[in-house]
Enzyme design. Sequence first.
Site, PDB file in Angstrom:
ATOM      1  N   GLY A 185       1.897   8.082   0.353  1.00 55.86           N
ATOM      2  CA  GLY A 185       0.594   7.396   0.097  1.00 55.86           C
ATOM      3  C   GLY A 185       0.288   7.127  -1.227  1.00 55.86           C
ATOM      4  N   SER A 186       0.033   5.796  -1.871  1.00 55.95           N
ATOM      5  CA  SER A 186      -0.249   5.792  -3.103  1.00 55.95           C
ATOM      6  C   SER A 186      -0.794   4.114  -3.248  1.00 55.95           C
ATOM      7  CB  SER A 186       1.082   5.954  -3.790  1.00 55.95           C
ATOM      8  OG  SER A 186       1.987   5.375  -3.220  1.00 55.95           O
TER       9      SER A 186
END
Length: 222
Positions: A185-186
């Site tokens: 997640g980024s």
Amino acid sequence: MFHREGQRIIIITFFVASAAVLLAHYYVSLPWARLSIQIASILILMLILQFFRNPKRTVSKNFDEVLAPVDGKVVVIEEVMENEYFKDKRIQVSIFMSPIDVHVTRYAASGSIKYSKYHPGKYLVAWHPKSSEENERTTVVINTPKFGDILYRQIAGAMARRIVNYAEVGDSVQQGEDAGFIKFGSRVDLFLPLDCLVTVKLNQKAVGAKTCIATIVEKNEE
């Protein structure tokens, strides 16, 4: 095909999942409990495999285009002040990666690496406005033949705890090549010259090394 950054996690998860399936088979007497453990173990392994996938992509290298560095959704297109390297106004294009997106970072353009720096930081959710300057991140500047210097920033999200960056100052890099990885997640921010033409729209799905993010604005000769 799986990314090299996931090899250790994949191997560990495979053995843990296999052990859980076998132990449940031999030592859990309740059928529903045994099946639940086995299904959960297999699902976790499948999620890890899915996260670290690294699809092979053929890139038609083009000096006139900046390609998406990652897979994800375009969440920001705006003129901003870039304070770390340029210290002037740039067009920012940000792409948010959900946990189900491919998390490989690819070079958006061909050129030479002028700047590469890691910054420890917070773990705000990746879409937070301050995440670009306060989260764990890496900043890389590529000098390109047509766009001049362009900057991309890998930003860790609330789940991410490790950014992998392969760019080193002085390296000659090719558009579409593997530039790193962000685990879980980024987002990635691109900072482009004000005179380029952005070719994506907000909420558009971008595909790394495929989707054109910006092109050169042709100037009419007088």
